[in-house]
Design an enzyme around this catalytic site. Structure first.
Site, PDB file in Angstrom:
ATOM      1  N   CYS A 170       0.811  -1.223   0.000  1.00 33.56           N
ATOM      2  CA  CYS A 170       0.000   0.000   0.000  1.00 33.56           C
ATOM      3  C   CYS A 170       0.844   1.272   0.000  1.00 33.56           C
ATOM      4  O   CYS A 170       0.372   2.331  -0.408  1.00 33.56           O
ATOM      5  CB  CYS A 170      -0.935   0.024   1.211  1.00 33.56           C
ATOM      6  SG  CYS A 170      -2.149  -1.307   1.211  1.00 33.56           S
ATOM      7  N   HIS A 178      -8.881   3.726  -2.073  1.00 37.50           N
ATOM      8  CA  HIS A 178      -7.478   3.342  -1.855  1.00 37.50           C
ATOM      9  C   HIS A 178      -6.974   2.600  -3.087  1.00 37.50           C
ATOM     10  O   HIS A 178      -6.854   1.375  -3.086  1.00 37.50           O
ATOM     11  CB  HIS A 178      -7.405   2.466  -0.604  1.00 37.50           C
ATOM     12  CG  HIS A 178      -6.050   1.931  -0.268  1.00 37.50           C
ATOM     13  ND1 HIS A 178      -4.866   2.494  -0.719  1.00 37.50           N
ATOM     14  CD2 HIS A 178      -5.677   0.859   0.493  1.00 37.50           C
ATOM     15  CE1 HIS A 178      -3.847   1.797  -0.263  1.00 37.50           C
ATOM     16  NE2 HIS A 178      -4.306   0.802   0.476  1.00 37.50           N
ATOM     17  N   CYS A 217      -0.369   1.961   6.639  1.00 40.43           N
ATOM     18  CA  CYS A 217      -0.046   0.560   6.877  1.00 40.43           C
ATOM     19  C   CYS A 217       0.200  -0.118   5.538  1.00 40.43           C
ATOM     20  O   CYS A 217      -0.383   0.252   4.517  1.00 40.43           O
ATOM     21  CB  CYS A 217      -1.179  -0.133   7.635  1.00 40.43           C
ATOM     22  SG  CYS A 217      -2.814   0.011   6.864  1.00 40.43           S
TER      23      CYS A 217
END
Length: 383
Positions: free
Chosen positions: A89, A339, A369
């Site tokens: 991510c 996202h 994260c």
């Protein structure tokens, strides 16, 4: 060691899953923000030393070094190279770190850092089959070495988020209130034009289409939890979506030679890791480490961007570090804005930069994260 400056930052609107950007090839998504960045800054594209893009699930339209492909699709000089990186991510946030490190070391002067992800084209199911995404499957669990160290327990972002909610005693109601605020803040940001200067419209889409206007706590309360005895629902998780983003990083030499005006400087960058089974607690350790290395306290940071992969990730991070909610994700986060994994890092940085300028803040801190229990932290200083 020279400074690394942020000259400009742009992003596409975020398209919802199966929405306005779903059929656009990933290379064209990336090319769109690269072209916009080159045009807005007026740089000679031939002077760019490298293009560093984050992307996960590099399958199908995202295979074959998407950074290089996106640059070529943009019609720009073919002597400029590109490299694609995967820190899950945090991939495009790491792209900024590598770009800044290249500039600060003196080995480069102009680098475009960004990321792209078309999650509609490469759905979770495909990633699972390919074993390519650390949070949706556990291909490493087939490794005897992994099993010897961590056993054969489930390792997933969903389990990690549930574990965090339980350990920090974060109720479903608190998570849903946080999610509601994300949508409300994002809607207000759009209505007030806060995103206008950073978004480059694409395929008729001018603003993010992921915001759920009119959602309520009552509606969220009707959703089933992701696990039978869990606390999480889809309402408190980031959305699957499509998008791209990019920033231009320059040295002092490049600023002078190309007549550029820096908007911010990279004040600090670091990355740390935590337990990979918990997976999502990395921002806590990484933020503590970054502030210590930077010699700063929480109160010295004017704005924070912590990716809303799941509501409990941000809530536990705020609780543990004593961070004021009014400074965090003030224009909404991944729950409302989505996202698009590879693009999220520079999407957050684009938003953080513009909000520091709008509010007159000096320092902004960004973290998220990442698969494997990792977390990047970047502190930027508005100029």
């Amino acid at each position: 060691m020279t400074e690394a400056y942020i000259i400009d930052a742009v992003r596409t609107p975020v398209g919802r899953r199966g929405g306005s950007l779903a059929e656009i090839h990933s290379a064209d998504l990336g090319a769109h923000v690269i072209s916009a960045l080159v045009e807005r800054t007026g740089i000679d594209p031939g002077a760019v030393d490298d293009v560093i893009f984050g992307c996960t699930d590099t399958l199908g339209s995202q295979a074959g070094d998407i950074a290089r492909t996106a640059w070529l699709v943009a019609g720009l000089p073919d002597h400029v190279p590109g490299v694609t990186i995967d820190r899950q991510c945090g991939s495009s946030q790491q792209a900024v770190h590598f770009a800044a490190q290249g500039v600060m070391s003196g080995t480069a002067d102009l680098i475009i850092a960004g990321g792209v992800q078309n999650m509609s084209k490469i759905p979770i199911s495909a990633a699972m089959i390919a074993g390519a995404e650390f949070g949706f499957t556990t291909p490493f669990a087939e490794s005897p070495g992994w099993v010897a160290r961590y056993g054969d327990q489930e390792v997933s972002q969903f389990r990690g988020a549930e574990m965090i909610a339980e350990k920090w005693d974060i109720t479903r109601e608190r998570m849903e209130q946080f999610a509601l605020e994300s949508h409300e803040r994002a809607a207000a940001a759009v209505d007030e034009g806060r995103f206008d200067s950073q978004v480059v419209p694409l395929n008729g889409l001018e603003q993010d289409e992921t915001i759920r206007r009119g959602t309520t706590l009552e509606k969220m309360a009707t959703l089933n939890t992701l696990t039978e005895d869990g606390r999480l629902t889809a309402a408190v998780a980031s959305q699957i979506c499509d998008g791209a983003s990019a920033v231009l990083i320059a040295s002092k030499k490049a600023v002078e030679e190309h007549g550029l005006t820096p908007r911010a400087r990279i004040h600090h960058m670091s990355v740390r890791a935590d337990d990979p089974v918990w997976m999502l607690t990395g921002p806590i350790r990484a933020t503590k480490y970054a502030l210590e290395r930077a010699g700063m306290g929480v109160d010295e940071i004017d704005l924070f961007e912590c990716n809303e992969a799941f509501a409990p990730v941000v809530l536990a991070w705020m609780d543990e570090l004593g961070i004021d909610r009014e400074k965090v994700n003030v224009n909404g986060g991944g729950i409302a804005l989505g996202h698009p994994i590879g693009a999220t890092g520079t999407r957050l940085m684009t938003t953080l930069l513009n909000e520091l300028e709008r509010t007159g803040g000096r320092y902004g801190l960004q973290t998220m994260c990442e698969g494997g229990g990792q977390a990047n932290v970047t502190i930027i200083e508005r100029l």
